[in-house]
Design an enzyme around this catalytic site. Structure first.
Site, PDB file in Angstrom:
ATOM      1  N   LYS A   1      83.779  36.218  73.252  1.00  0.00           N
ATOM      2  CA  LYS A   1      83.105  35.592  72.105  1.00  0.00           C
ATOM      3  C   LYS A   1      83.839  34.307  71.786  1.00  0.00           C
ATOM      4  O   LYS A   1      85.071  34.308  71.673  1.00  0.00           O
ATOM      5  CB  LYS A   1      83.141  36.574  70.929  1.00  0.00           C
ATOM      6  N   LEU A   2      83.078  33.223  71.660  1.00  0.00           N
ATOM      7  CA  LEU A   2      83.687  31.937  71.320  1.00  0.00           C
ATOM      8  C   LEU A   2      83.401  31.629  69.865  1.00  0.00           C
ATOM      9  O   LEU A   2      82.270  31.771  69.396  1.00  0.00           O
ATOM     10  CB  LEU A   2      83.076  30.814  72.168  1.00  0.00           C
ATOM     11  N   LYS A   3      84.420  31.198  69.166  1.00  0.00           N
ATOM     12  CA  LYS A   3      84.227  30.720  67.803  1.00  0.00           C
ATOM     13  C   LYS A   3      83.695  29.303  67.882  1.00  0.00           C
ATOM     14  O   LYS A   3      84.244  28.480  68.647  1.00  0.00           O
ATOM     15  CB  LYS A   3      85.571  30.727  67.068  1.00  0.00           C
TER      16      LYS A   3
ATOM     17  N   LYS B   1      81.696  46.216  60.398  1.00  0.00           N
ATOM     18  CA  LYS B   1      83.135  46.015  60.188  1.00  0.00           C
ATOM     19  C   LYS B   1      83.567  46.935  59.063  1.00  0.00           C
ATOM     20  O   LYS B   1      83.024  46.873  57.949  1.00  0.00           O
ATOM     21  CB  LYS B   1      83.436  44.579  59.784  1.00  0.00           C
TER      22      LYS B   1
ATOM     23  N   ASP C   1      80.188  32.813  67.662  1.00  0.00           N
ATOM     24  CA  ASP C   1      80.304  33.208  66.253  1.00  0.00           C
ATOM     25  C   ASP C   1      80.640  31.979  65.421  1.00  0.00           C
ATOM     26  O   ASP C   1      81.644  31.312  65.664  1.00  0.00           O
ATOM     27  CB  ASP C   1      81.429  34.251  66.125  1.00  0.00           C
TER      28      ASP C   1
ATOM     29  N   GLY D   1      85.827  42.997  64.544  1.00  0.00           N
ATOM     30  CA  GLY D   1      87.259  43.211  64.322  1.00  0.00           C
ATOM     31  C   GLY D   1      87.804  42.226  63.318  1.00  0.00           C
ATOM     32  O   GLY D   1      87.220  41.162  63.087  1.00  0.00           O
TER      33      GLY D   1
ATOM     34  N   GLU E   1      76.269  34.727  66.280  1.00  0.00           N
ATOM     35  CA  GLU E   1      76.662  35.492  65.098  1.00  0.00           C
ATOM     36  C   GLU E   1      76.787  34.581  63.880  1.00  0.00           C
ATOM     37  O   GLU E   1      77.446  33.540  63.940  1.00  0.00           O
ATOM     38  CB  GLU E   1      78.020  36.145  65.417  1.00  0.00           C
TER      39      GLU E   1
ATOM     40  N   SER F   1      87.705  37.925  71.327  1.00  0.00           N
ATOM     41  CA  SER F   1      87.227  36.827  70.499  1.00  0.00           C
ATOM     42  C   SER F   1      88.219  35.672  70.631  1.00  0.00           C
ATOM     43  O   SER F   1      89.411  35.844  70.373  1.00  0.00           O
ATOM     44  CB  SER F   1      87.142  37.307  69.041  1.00  0.00           C
TER      45      SER F   1
ATOM     46  N   ASP G   1      77.000  39.162  60.356  1.00  0.00           N
ATOM     47  CA  ASP G   1      78.305  39.762  60.087  1.00  0.00           C
ATOM     48  C   ASP G   1      78.543  39.673  58.571  1.00  0.00           C
ATOM     49  O   ASP G   1      78.288  40.626  57.827  1.00  0.00           O
ATOM     50  CB  ASP G   1      79.369  39.011  60.905  1.00  0.00           C
TER      51      ASP G   1
ATOM     52  N   ASN H   1      80.758  31.984  61.887  1.00  0.00           N
ATOM     53  CA  ASN H   1      81.310  32.293  60.564  1.00  0.00           C
ATOM     54  C   ASN H   1      80.692  31.423  59.469  1.00  0.00           C
ATOM     55  O   ASN H   1      81.406  30.822  58.654  1.00  0.00           O
ATOM     56  CB  ASN H   1      82.838  32.152  60.550  1.00  0.00           C
TER      57      ASN H   1
END
Ligand code: NPG
Length: 366
Positions: A161-163, A262, A188, A290, A213, A135, A238, A190
């Site tokens: 995975k790119l934020k 998670k 992702d 994670g 995500e 990530s 998530d 968030n």
């Protein structure tokens, strides 16, 4: 089993590289470990809460207090117990999934070691090594991101995975996809977007992503469902997946077609396994997320990722991606996989000297 002693241990663990997400920047992990002694033996767990309540409501100072003032006394009051009783023993305490997960992990470790059984076998894992990815946090420039991804690809990671966040999305994906046309890629957010970003997010369909995500808020299943129905890229949840009931609601609402498991968000590896089993029965893919865990939480994540329904690579990178000094033997990347530990319990050995060197502070609870 019976509880004989508990200590919580806070270990400051510098990250080898700062990690930025849409909710904040981390330069070090404030790791909270739980060490238990029972009548059948000892065990270690990790409560993977973060320093601030920005990912979810929990934060590590609170997790430690909840363990010390409420969870441990509840177990002591019970007397004799089995690890499968813990969710019922903890039910009275609302929230604090990472605190519950840390204590459960330590007690499972003790119980399974006494039975000479591995966590992965107790859970029903079917793999001896699990596919993993890395990530990658938000960077200050696109060039820096491409160079960072290039470094991880060079290390052997086959899934990245790119934020993303508003203003760090389409342009970033265009550059990364151009530089790595065949890389398994996912993003992702968030929960950083709102319903006014639907059109922008649909453009992610151009980049051949494994999944997007958690684009929207935790409780906004409706907007996730609207996006899911109108694009080809699968939506993964998530933060919204806080329990089995929440998973059922998300799937019934067609808000996602992939579920991130998670341990620290679901209240323990046993709840994560229950969510896995539920998804598996419904034919819904899962994978292990994670929370920048130390080797103790990482061992648990690797065991969880060995379950049959965990079909996407986990956010479970090699220890050296996070820390120059871990508190267990390091997990090493091999062909974009990590090996499931071979020993009983979590299968890792806690390095007390490393905890001391890092400046770990232990508090006797009971
Ligand atoms: O490799 O452990 C890892 C990090 C994976 O990106 C990752 N975790 O939102 O999924 C997430 C994110 C996270 C980081 C969550 C820090 C909470 C705290």
């Amino acid at each position: 089993m019976k509880l004989e002693a508990v200590e919580t241990v806070r270990v400051p663990m510098p990250l080898v590289r700062p990690f930025r997400t849409s909710f904040g920047l981390q330069v070090a992990r404030d790791v909270l470990l739980v060490h238990v002694r029972t009548d059948v033996g000892e065990g270690w767990g990790e409560a993977a809460a973060h320093a601030e309540p920005y990912y979810n409501e929990e934060f590590v100072d609170a997790s430690q207090l909840v363990i010390e003032r409420f969870l441990v006394p509840a177990i002591v009051a019970r007397g004799d117990f089995h690890s499968s009783d813990l969710s019922e023993i903890f039910r009275r305490v609302k929230g604090y999934p990472a605190a519950k997960a840390g204590l459960e992990m330590a007690l499972l470790d003790a119980e399974l070691r006494a039975a000479d059984e591995r966590l992965v076998d107790a859970l029903g894992g079917v793999r001896s090594a699990v596919a993993v990815g890395v990530s990658v946090g938000i960077t200050s420039s696109i060039d820096e991101l491409v160079a960072t991804v290039d470094g991880y690809v060079g290390d052997g990671y086959q899934r990245v995975k790119l934020k993303i966040e508003p203003g760090f999305d389409i342009e970033v994906l265009t550059a990364v996809r151009a530089a790595f046309p065949d890389l398994a890629l996912q993003v992702d957010a968030n929960a950083a977007y709102t319903s006014s970003d639907l059109e922008l997010l649909r453009r992610c369909d151009h980049f051949n992503l494994l999944m997007i995500e958690q684009p929207f808020a935790v409780d906004d299943l409706e907007t996730h469902a609207i996006l899911a129905a109108s694009m080809a890229t699968p939506i993964c949840l998530d933060e919204s997946i806080v329990s089995l009931a929440a998973t059922r609601r998300a799937l019934d609402a067609a808000a996602c077609s992939i579920v991130n498991l998670k341990v620290g968000r679901l209240g323990g590896v046993l709840s994560a396994k229950a969510v896995h089993d539920f998804c598996f029965e419904r034919g819904v893919a899962t994978w292990c997320g994670g929370m920048l865990e130390s080797g103790i939480g990482r061992a648990t994540n690797v065991a969880l990722a060995a379950l049959p329904g965990c079909v996407y690579p986990g956010d479970i990178s090699a220890s050296e991606r996070y820390f120059s000094q871990d508190v267990t033997e390091p997990f090493i990347l091999e062909n974009s996989t990590l090996a499931v530990p071979r020993g009983p319990g979590l299968g890792v050995t806690v390095d007390l000297e490393a905890i001391r060197t890092l400046g770990g502070i232990s508090r006797k609870v009971f």
